[in-house]
Design a protein around this motif. Structure first.
Motif, PDB file in Angstrom:
ATOM      1  N   SER A 279       0.835  -1.212   0.000  1.00  0.00           N
ATOM      2  CA  SER A 279       0.000   0.000   0.000  1.00  0.00           C
ATOM      3  C   SER A 279       0.866   1.256   0.000  1.00  0.00           C
ATOM      4  O   SER A 279       0.557   2.237  -0.687  1.00  0.00           O
TER       5      SER A 279
ATOM      6  N   LEU B 243       1.025   4.085  -2.817  1.00  0.00           N
ATOM      7  CA  LEU B 243       0.764   5.450  -2.372  1.00  0.00           C
ATOM      8  C   LEU B 243       1.855   6.401  -2.864  1.00  0.00           C
ATOM      9  O   LEU B 243       1.571   7.547  -3.237  1.00  0.00           O
TER      10      LEU B 243
ATOM     11  N   LEU C 231      -5.955   6.923  -5.971  1.00  0.00           N
ATOM     12  CA  LEU C 231      -5.829   6.656  -4.539  1.00  0.00           C
ATOM     13  C   LEU C 231      -6.571   5.382  -4.136  1.00  0.00           C
ATOM     14  O   LEU C 231      -6.288   4.799  -3.081  1.00  0.00           O
ATOM     15  N   VAL C 232      -7.501   4.930  -4.984  1.00  0.00           N
ATOM     16  CA  VAL C 232      -8.242   3.701  -4.698  1.00  0.00           C
ATOM     17  C   VAL C 232      -7.298   2.498  -4.617  1.00  0.00           C
ATOM     18  O   VAL C 232      -7.518   1.579  -3.817  1.00  0.00           O
TER      19      VAL C 232
ATOM     20  N   VAL D  76      -5.458   2.125  -1.218  1.00  0.00           N
ATOM     21  CA  VAL D  76      -6.472   1.807  -0.208  1.00  0.00           C
ATOM     22  C   VAL D  76      -6.896   0.351  -0.336  1.00  0.00           C
ATOM     23  O   VAL D  76      -7.023  -0.374   0.666  1.00  0.00           O
ATOM     24  N   ALA D  77      -7.110  -0.099  -1.580  1.00  0.00           N
ATOM     25  CA  ALA D  77      -7.491  -1.495  -1.796  1.00  0.00           C
ATOM     26  C   ALA D  77      -6.370  -2.445  -1.382  1.00  0.00           C
ATOM     27  O   ALA D  77      -6.619  -3.515  -0.807  1.00  0.00           O
TER      28      ALA D  77
ATOM     29  N   LYS E 133      -4.138  -1.887   0.932  1.00  0.00           N
ATOM     30  CA  LYS E 133      -4.110  -1.889   2.390  1.00  0.00           C
ATOM     31  C   LYS E 133      -5.177  -2.812   2.951  1.00  0.00           C
ATOM     32  O   LYS E 133      -4.928  -3.592   3.892  1.00  0.00           O
ATOM     33  N   PHE E 134      -6.375  -2.762   2.373  1.00  0.00           N
ATOM     34  CA  PHE E 134      -7.467  -3.624   2.816  1.00  0.00           C
ATOM     35  C   PHE E 134      -7.131  -5.093   2.534  1.00  0.00           C
ATOM     36  O   PHE E 134      -7.357  -5.971   3.371  1.00  0.00           O
TER      37      PHE E 134
END
Length: 381
Positions: free
Chosen positions: A10, A14, A254-255, A258-259, A261-262
Motif C-alpha cells: 500500500s 501510495l 488513490l483507490v 487503499v485497496a 491496504k485492505f
C-alpha cells in the motif's frame, strides 16, 4: 539515502499516486500557448520574441542536472519542494510584475527559465521514487504511468482556470501565471509525506492487480479529458460539472493503495488464524531461512542499483537513439504546441478557442505518452 523499513504494498502504491499528482501539475509551461497572444500584445513582443519565450522554459532545463546532484544528498520530497519553489519564484514574480512598465522582456525570459528548471527538480524526484520503490521488472511501467500524466497538465490548468475565473474574461495571462505558480506548491505540500523510499513489494499478484487498476483508471481519465474538451463549448454538463468529475478521476488512483491496504489486512487476519492451527517451525531452521532470504534480497537490490556513469552513457547506442528521437521528433512537436495560440489566431479563430485546442492536444498527448508503456507492460509478459 535509505529505504523505509516498511515493505507494505500500500505504501508502494501510495508513493506512485504521489508522483502522479505531482506530474499532473508539473507541466505549467504547456499552457503557454493559451495566453501567449495576450502576452504578445501586453508587452509588445514580436512573434520571434514569443518563440524565444517558448524556448525559455527548455533553456532552464539545460541546468536540470543540478537536481540530479541534489538528489544524491537530499530526500525526494525536498527535491520536489525545491522544484515547486522555483516555479513559484518564476511564475509568481511574472504574475505580480506583469503590468509594471519596467518589467521587460528580459525579465520574463529569465523568470520563465527559472520556472523551467523547477520542472526538472520535480521530474527527478518522481523518477527516483518510481525507480527505487518498484522492482526492476515493473519500474519502467511505474515511471511511464507517472510521466504520462504530464501530458494532462495543460488540460488541467485550462479547466482550473475556466472554473475559477469563469466570470472574468480579461487578464487571462495573469490567471494562468497565478495557477502555474501556486498549484505545484500546494500539491507538493500535500504529497511530501509520501515522497520517500520504501522496500519494493515483490508480490507479482499485487503488482499485476495494481497496474491493471491503474491502467483502467488512466484510460478512463484520458477518455474523459477528450470528451470534456469536445463538449467544452456547451453550456450544459461540461461547462459546470465537468471540472468536478475530472477532479474525481484524477484523485481516483488513490483507490489502489487503499485497496492494497485492505487486501493486506485481510491476508494478515487469515494468516494469523491459520498459524493458530499449525505447529511452529523450528526456530533455528526458520532463522536460517530468513537469513538466506535476506542475503538474496540484498544481492538482488545491489544488482538492481548499479548505475551507469556520465562518460559511460555517452558510449551507449541507446543513449544516442534516445537523444536523436528527442532532437528530431519530440522537439518539433513542442515547436508546434508552443505556437498553437499563434496558429489558431492566424487561422481566424477567436482567442477563446485557443484553450480548447490546447486542451485537445494535451488530452491526445496524454494517450501518446501512455500507450508505449501500456504496450511494453503487456508485451513483456
Amino acid at each position: 539515502m535509505s529505504f523505509s523499513s516498511s515493505s507494505s504494498s500500500s505504501l508502494q502504491w501510495l508513493s506512485l499516486v504521489a508522483t502522479i499528482w505531482l506530474q499532473i501539475f508539473n507541466g505549467p509551461n504547456t499552457d503557454f500557448p493559451v495566453y501567449s497572444s495576450e502576452l504578445k500584445d501586453l508587452k509588445s513582443i514580436s512573434q520571434v520574441g514569443i518563440n524565444f519565450l517558448a524556448f525559455a522554459s527548455d533553456a532552464g532545463k539545460l541546468f536540470g542536472w543540478f537536481s540530479g546532484l541534489a538528489a544524491i544528498y537530499l530526500p525526494p520530497w525536498s527535491v520536489a519542494a525545491t522544484g515547486a519553489a522555483l516555479g513559484l519564484l518564476g511564475y509568481g514574480l511574472q504574475f505580480l510584475l506583469l503590468d509594471h512598465p519596467k518589467f521587460s522582456y528580459a525579465h520574463i525570459f529569465a523568470l520563465t527559465a527559472v520556472a523551467g528548471n523547477g520542472i526538472c527538480w520535480i521530474n527527478t524526484a518522481c523518477y527516483l521514487v518510481c525507480i527505487k520503490n518498484f522492482a526492476a521488472d515493473s519500474r519502467r511501467v511505474a515511471v511511464g504511468l507517472s510521466t504520462s500524466y504530464v501530458g494532462l497538465s495543460a488540460k488541467v490548468f485550462t479547466v482550473m482556470t475556466g472554473a475559477i475565473f469563469y466570470r472574468k474574461s480579461h487578464h487571462k495571462a495573469k490567471h494562468y501565471l497565478l495557477l502555474n505558480s501556486i498549484a505545484p506548491v500546494l500539491v507538493s505540500l500535500i504529497v511530501a509525506p509520501f515522497m520517500r523510499f520504501i522496500l519494493p513489494c515483490k508480490s507479482v499478484s499485487n503488482l499485476s492487480l495494481g497496474f491493471i487498476a491503474m491502467f483502467t483508471i488512466t484510460l478512463a481519465t484520458g477518455i474523459s479529458a477528450i470528451i470534456g474538451t469536445i463538449g467544452s463549448t456547451s453550456q450544459g454538463f461540461f461547462a459546470r460539472e465537468y471540472p468536478l468529475s475530472l477532479g474525481i478521476l484524477l484523485a481516483s488512483p488513490l483507490v489502489v493503495p487503499v485497496a492494497m491496504k485492505f487486501k493486506h489486512a485481510m491476508e494478515e487476519t487469515l494468516r494469523n488464524e491459520k498459524e493458530n492451527r499449525i505447529h511452529d517451525l523450528d526456530d533455528a531452521e526458520t532463522g536460517e531461512i530468513i537469513e538466506d532470504l535476506q542475503v538474496k534480497e540484498e544481492d538482488d537490490d545491489k544488482e538492481e542499483s548499479e548505475g551507469v556513469g556520465g562518460v559511460q552513457i555517452l558510449r551507449k547506442v541507446d543513449f544516442w537513439l534516445y537523444f536523436s528521437s528527442y532532437l528530431f521528433s519530440a522537439t518539433l512537436g513542442l515547436v508546434f504546441l508552443n505556437n498553437l495560440g499563434q496558429i489558431a489566431e492566424s487561422r481566424g479563430l477567436p482567442r477563446e478557442e485557443t484553450s480548447t485546442l490546447v486542451s485537445l492536444s494535451s488530452s491526445f498527448g496524454f494517450f501518446g505518452r501512455l500507450f508505449p508503456f501500456l504496450i511494453d507492460y503487456y508485451s513483456s509478459k
